[in-house]
Motif scaffolding. Structure first.
Motif, short mmCIF file in Angstrom:
data_model
loop_
_atom_site.label_atom_id
_atom_site.label_comp_id
_atom_site.label_asym_id
_atom_site.label_seq_id
_atom_site.Cartn_x
_atom_site.Cartn_y
_atom_site.Cartn_z
N LEU A 514 1.00 -1.01 0.14
CA LEU A 514 -0.01 0.01 0.00
C LEU A 514 0.72 1.07 -0.02
O LEU A 514 1.99 1.44 0.65
CB LEU A 514 -1.07 -0.05 1.43
N CYS A 515 0.61 2.26 -0.88
CA CYS A 515 1.30 3.52 -0.82
C CYS A 515 0.79 4.33 0.66
O CYS A 515 -0.48 4.74 0.67
CB CYS A 515 0.89 4.24 -2.03
N ARG A 516 1.87 4.77 1.29
CA ARG A 516 1.60 5.63 2.40
C ARG A 516 0.99 6.79 1.98
O ARG A 516 0.52 7.79 3.03
CB ARG A 516 2.46 5.43 3.46
N SER A 517 1.56 7.56 1.01
CA SER A 517 0.99 8.81 0.62
C SER A 517 -0.39 8.99 0.16
O SER A 517 -1.07 9.97 0.47
CB SER A 517 2.02 9.35 -0.50
N CYS A 518 -0.78 7.99 -0.77
CA CYS A 518 -2.05 8.32 -1.25
C CYS A 518 -2.95 7.18 -0.90
O CYS A 518 -4.08 6.97 -1.44
CB CYS A 518 -1.95 8.54 -2.97
N GLY A 519 -2.75 5.85 -0.34
CA GLY A 519 -3.69 4.96 0.01
C GLY A 519 -3.75 3.97 -1.11
O GLY A 519 -4.44 3.22 -1.09
N PHE A 520 -3.04 4.17 -2.22
CA PHE A 520 -3.18 3.11 -3.52
C PHE A 520 -2.78 1.84 -3.22
O PHE A 520 -1.57 1.65 -2.56
CB PHE A 520 -2.28 3.65 -4.56
N VAL A 521 -3.66 0.54 -3.55
CA VAL A 521 -3.18 -0.71 -3.26
C VAL A 521 -2.65 -1.25 -4.59
O VAL A 521 -3.25 -1.34 -5.48
CB VAL A 521 -4.05 -1.46 -2.67
N LEU A 522 -1.64 -2.02 -4.57
CA LEU A 522 -1.23 -2.50 -5.84
C LEU A 522 -1.78 -3.84 -6.34
O LEU A 522 -1.92 -4.63 -5.27
CB LEU A 522 0.39 -2.99 -5.72
N THR A 523 -2.46 -3.89 -7.24
CA THR A 523 -3.53 -5.02 -7.72
C THR A 523 -2.77 -5.49 -9.05
O THR A 523 -2.28 -4.90 -9.77
CB THR A 523 -4.84 -4.29 -7.86
N CYS A 524 -3.37 -6.79 -9.37
CA CYS A 524 -3.04 -7.46 -10.25
C CYS A 524 -3.73 -7.09 -11.48
O CYS A 524 -4.95 -6.41 -11.38
CB CYS A 524 -3.45 -8.91 -10.36
N ALA A 525 -3.13 -6.81 -12.74
CA ALA A 525 -3.84 -6.14 -13.92
C ALA A 525 -4.80 -7.23 -14.37
O ALA A 525 -5.80 -6.72 -15.24
CB ALA A 525 -2.77 -6.10 -14.96
N HIS A 526 -4.84 -8.51 -14.15
CA HIS A 526 -5.88 -9.39 -14.79
C HIS A 526 -6.95 -10.06 -13.75
O HIS A 526 -7.79 -10.44 -14.12
CB HIS A 526 -5.03 -10.66 -15.02
N CYS A 527 -6.59 -9.60 -12.46
CA CYS A 527 -7.70 -10.00 -11.40
C CYS A 527 -7.92 -9.01 -10.31
O CYS A 527 -7.15 -7.91 -10.26
CB CYS A 527 -6.82 -11.10 -10.53
N ASP A 528 -9.04 -8.98 -9.74
CA ASP A 528 -9.24 -7.95 -8.65
C ASP A 528 -8.81 -8.25 -7.29
O ASP A 528 -9.53 -8.37 -6.38
CB ASP A 528 -10.93 -7.78 -8.66
N VAL A 529 -7.50 -8.74 -7.45
CA VAL A 529 -7.05 -8.81 -6.05
C VAL A 529 -5.55 -8.26 -5.89
O VAL A 529 -4.77 -7.65 -6.82
CB VAL A 529 -6.81 -10.45 -5.71
N SER A 530 -5.24 -7.91 -4.60
CA SER A 530 -3.93 -7.24 -4.44
C SER A 530 -2.81 -8.28 -4.55
O SER A 530 -2.99 -9.57 -4.61
CB SER A 530 -3.96 -6.88 -2.82
#
Ligand code: ADP
Ligand code: ZN
Ligand code: ZN
Length: 808
Positions: A514-530
């Motif tokens: 997770l990005c501590r600056s903006c809260g973005f969570v890195l997710t898979c490009a093909h699936c809806d999971v982190s």
């Protein structure tokens, strides 16, 4: 003029990679193929291998009788035994799956490709034919009248056309033959039955003693040589019932070759003796048993002694286990006791090994097959017992493809058809199983092994369980993933020279980034999971759903901030923390990343058992029946993740998992303890685990199931639908749901699955629930479903999961 005999139709499953499936063929007069026979049939311009499924009284509508072709040959009889068909039909009906698809699941892969098409001369060729046909004929005549089709194709240009010409004139025929390598070769072997020397001549005594010294199992040639006596002496021992002679197959099976030390039956505890007696009493009857015993209470010993009886009665036994990782240990134990008639059958075998074993199982010599889910279809003739060990385990259920069968359900039917007992063993029986026992205790007899077996004279106790409140750790300023209590217990365990297991529900390093600056969570490009962070072999991010990998970014893809933080704890992270605390410590990681290589399960566990490492860090795989006597501490890193799964079986799964993991501790002569870290120490499930209170857990769970309308009170069928195009999928789902009105079931959905997109496919589902207090009419459901699903639009896949274990 006499009427020609009416044509006879045979339903056939054709094994072809793209075009295969079910077809109808005509059977020439005088031939009597049966369901389960291996055939060769004309298929398009070729000849293909096929399996006879059964006779049909008439052709499917719209099929022109003139267009139906004749089968060409019966290659081998009874590849699927006759007794199997009612079972397969039942699986097809219950799991709403076409019979041919069930057959495909059951047969070893590449069965038909292990046969070879051959061409032979028939009749006496007279008259003109094309040059190619002449060349073909000449080759056949020169080489003894019979050749493989592949060879002929290589030698003669235009062989196909030539062959058809010769076949038309009745000069040659083509047929299928199993390849030489596919035949099972056997060798005579002897096994010790009764070791008393009374009433034996001196040579007989000597021979018997040799056999006993060598572990009670020898090939006859070897025995003859070692004992220095003649074959007739050995045979006389068989006549006297001291030894049993049988044909031992020589297989390509790696496992079978491993030498193991002979082990003898142990004197039983009273509870074990009662269980063995009850099951042995029921041999030859279709009685069902629930062998309910904590881990280490001696269930396996019960199986071994019952199976010895089954073998002695000349029948075979099937033992189903959840996971391959556990099979080597268990197989060794079975082979040490029962000799070389023990085979393992599972999906990890090569196609050749599975084929060999399949043929081996068809012979009626008494044998034991240990295997995972699919082994419930092992074609053992003469079945005398079925055992499901760890029967509560979810891996007994097939998720996909259809049939989504549960091995426990299929085993019930098999035991019924074979008229033999079924034994389900577990420390934490599935809710359905225990409910079945409560409902009809005569039909489902419960045998209890309430205590652990004392080791080395020291009475064994269940491990001492403790919950550690992680909220208090944080308050006290401890930010480590290891609580102070667990650190201390680990230190003490290591000081005593004992071993510990740490259970982590997730593999990898951390569960999300997770990005501590903006809260973005890195997710898979093909699936809806982190994505999960892995550190081995360079830092990278992996998707645990589709397997996609990408390098770990330096900066947040959304805002460019360098402050990326890793949340959650995976196995790799735990290993790292341990290394910081105890730099000298030997640590092994046991998860699916570490054990992907064939045979590495065994290696890893052997390393740990032999003391090369003091701590084993692992995932769910740890829960499956490991028996490590030096382990006296089990730590559970995060119990909460298990409890919070949004599924009706989350509570059951958590109770089972934690009880099983804790049960890995103190299985030897040393007392064990287990420490469970949690943020929810008051949770009733955790309380039940702590008190070793299965009954308390069960009653609470059953109440909840009844209120929520879930199994075992109301049956479920889950319709899973998927497509790469979301809109088309939604539209189709709505249409299906509308058409399902009038079905005798509650219809829930359609709606997206919990993880809506996996590997680029959108996943939706519709849940059918049995109406309260009404019978569940599967046949009627099937009819409704069939018409509701109608013609599948392009690109949409549907699968029916009957009795789903997960409805996410
Ligand atoms: P479970 O299958 O219930 O976990 P096991 O059958 O593996 O239990 O038994 C636990 C341990 O106790 C094993 O090491 C086994 O060899 C030993 N054991 C089992 N039954 C007896 C017995 N009757 N006497 C002595 N040892 C036994
Ligand atoms: Zn950011
Ligand atoms: Zn993915």
């Amino acid at each position: 003029m006499r009427d020609p005999a009416p044509p006879r139709w045979l339903e056939v499953w054709v094994d072809h990679p793209h075009l295969g499936g079910c077809f109808t063929y005509r059977v020439p007069e005088g031939w009597e193929p049966e369901a389960g026979d291996l055939l060769s049939v004309p298929f398009g311009p070729q000849v293909a291998g096929a399996l006879a499924l059964g006779w049909r009284s008439e052709l499917p509508t719209g099929v022109d009788p003139q267009s139906v072709r004749e089968i060409e040959a019966v290659v081998a009889k009874g590849i699927l035994p006759k007794e199997f068909w009612p079972l397969l039909q039942r699986v097809a009906d219950y799991y709403l799956t076409p019979l041919a698809q069930v057959v495909r699941t059951v047969l070893p892969p590449g069965l038909l490709s292990r046969s070879q098409r051959r061409i032979r001369l028939v009749g006496s060729p007279r008259g003109e034919c094309s040059p190619a046909a002449q060349a073909l004929l000449r080759l056949l005549q020169e080489k003894g009248g019979e050749l493989s089709w592949r060879y002929l194709q290589q030698q003669v240009p235009g062989a196909e056309v030539a062959l058809r010409e010769l076949q038309r004139r009745g000069w040659v025929e083509s047929f299928w033959q199993e390849q030489q390598g596919g035949r099972v070769k056997t060798q005579q072997a002897a096994t010790l039955v009764e070791e008393s020397l009374e009433g034996l001549s001196l040579p007989q005594q000597k021979a018997l003693q040799i056999l006993k010294q060598k572990g009670g199992e020898l090939l006859l040639v070897e025995w003859e040589r070692l004992a220095g006596v003649s074959r007739s002496v050995l045979q006389s021992l068989a006549r006297k019932g001291r030894v049993h002679l049988y044909e031992r197959p020589l297989l390509r099976l790696g496992e079978a070759g491993r030498p193991v030390e002979k082990d003898w039956p142990k004197p039983l505890t009273p509870a074990q003796a009662e269980a063995v007696a009850a099951i042995c009493q029921a041999l030859g009857q279709n009685q069902r048993f629930l062998l309910h015993g904590v881990t280490g209470s001696g269930k396996t010993e019960v199986y071994l002694q019952v199976i010895a009886q089954v073998l002695q009665q000349g029948r075979s036994a099937l033992v189903l286990v959840p996971e391959i990782g556990l099979t080597p240990q268990l197989t060794d134990r079975f082979r040490a006791r029962l000799g070389s008639r023990v085979w393992t059958y599972h999906s990890g075998l090569s196609a050749g090994e599975r084929y060999d074993l399949w043929r081996q199982m068809l012979v009626s010599a008494p044998q034991v097959v240990i295997g995972t889910r699919s082994a419930v279809f092992a074609p053992l003739a003469n079945l005398g017992l079925i055992v499901l060990d760890e029967e509560h385990d979810d891996s007994f259920k097939q998720d996909q493809p259809q049939p989504c069968y549960h091995a426990r359900q299929v085993a019930e039917w098999r035991a019924e058809l074979a008229n033999c007992p079924l034994v389900l063993g577990s420390a934490t029986p599935a809710v359905e199983t225990y409910a079945a026992h409560l409902q009809d205790p005569q039909r489902w007899v419960r045998l209890s092994l309430p205590q652990r077996i004392p080791q080395a004279g020291i009475p064994a106790t269940l491990p001492h369980l403790e919950l550690v409140d992680m909220r208090q750790e944080l308050q006290a300023g401890n930010r480590s993933i290891l609580s102070r209590r667990l650190q201390q217990a680990l230190q003490e365990t290591l000081d005593r020279g004992e071993q510990a297991i740490l259970f982590v529900p997730r593999r990898g390093y951390s569960t999300f980034v997770l990005c501590r600056s903006c809260g973005f969570v890195l997710t898979c490009a093909h699936c809806d999971v982190s994505l999960t962070f892995h550190v081995e072999g360079g830092q990278e991010l992996r998707c645990h759903y589709c397997g996609a990998r990408q390098p770990h970014p330096q900066r947040c893809p959304a805002c460019g901030s360098p402050y990326l933080k890793h949340f959650g704890t995976g196995t790799q992270k735990v290993v790292e923390v341990l290394q910081q605390h105890w730099p000298q410590l030997g640590i092994l990681r046991y998860d699916s990343d570490a054990t992907r290589r064939k045979g590495s399960h065994r290696d890893l566990l052997e390393q740990f058992r032999s003391g090369q490492a003091q701590v084993l860090v692992g995932t769910q795989m740890l829960t499956k029946g490991l028996d490590m006597p030096q382990v006296t501490l089990v730590g559970v890193m995060a119990a909460d993740g298990l409890l919070h799964q949004p599924d009706y079986r989350a509570g059951e799964r958590t109770f089972q998992l934690l009880t099983q993991v804790a049960g890995r501790s103190g299985r030897g002569s040393l007392p064990g303890q287990a420490i469970i870290q949690t943020y929810l120490p008051e949770h009733p499930i955790l309380r039940a685990v702590l008190a070793h209170d299965y009954e308390g857990f069960l009653q609470a769970e059953l109440r909840q199931r009844q209120e929520g309308g879930y199994p075992p009170y109301r049956a479920l069928i889950l319709i899973r639908l998927s497509s790469t195009r979301l809109e088309a999928l939604e539209r189709y789902c709505e249409r299906v749901a509308t058409r399902l009105q009038g079905i005798p079931a509650e219809v829930l959905g359609p709606g997206p699955a919990q993880v809506e997109r996996v590997a680029g496919r959108y996943r939706w589902q519709i849940l059918l629930k049995q109406l309260p207090d009404q019978p569940w009419d599967r046949a009627q459901i099937d009819v409704h479903l069939h018409s509701a699903l109608g013609h599948l639009p392009q690109g949409i896949r549907v699968s029916l999961d009957v009795d789903p274990l997960r409805i996410l």
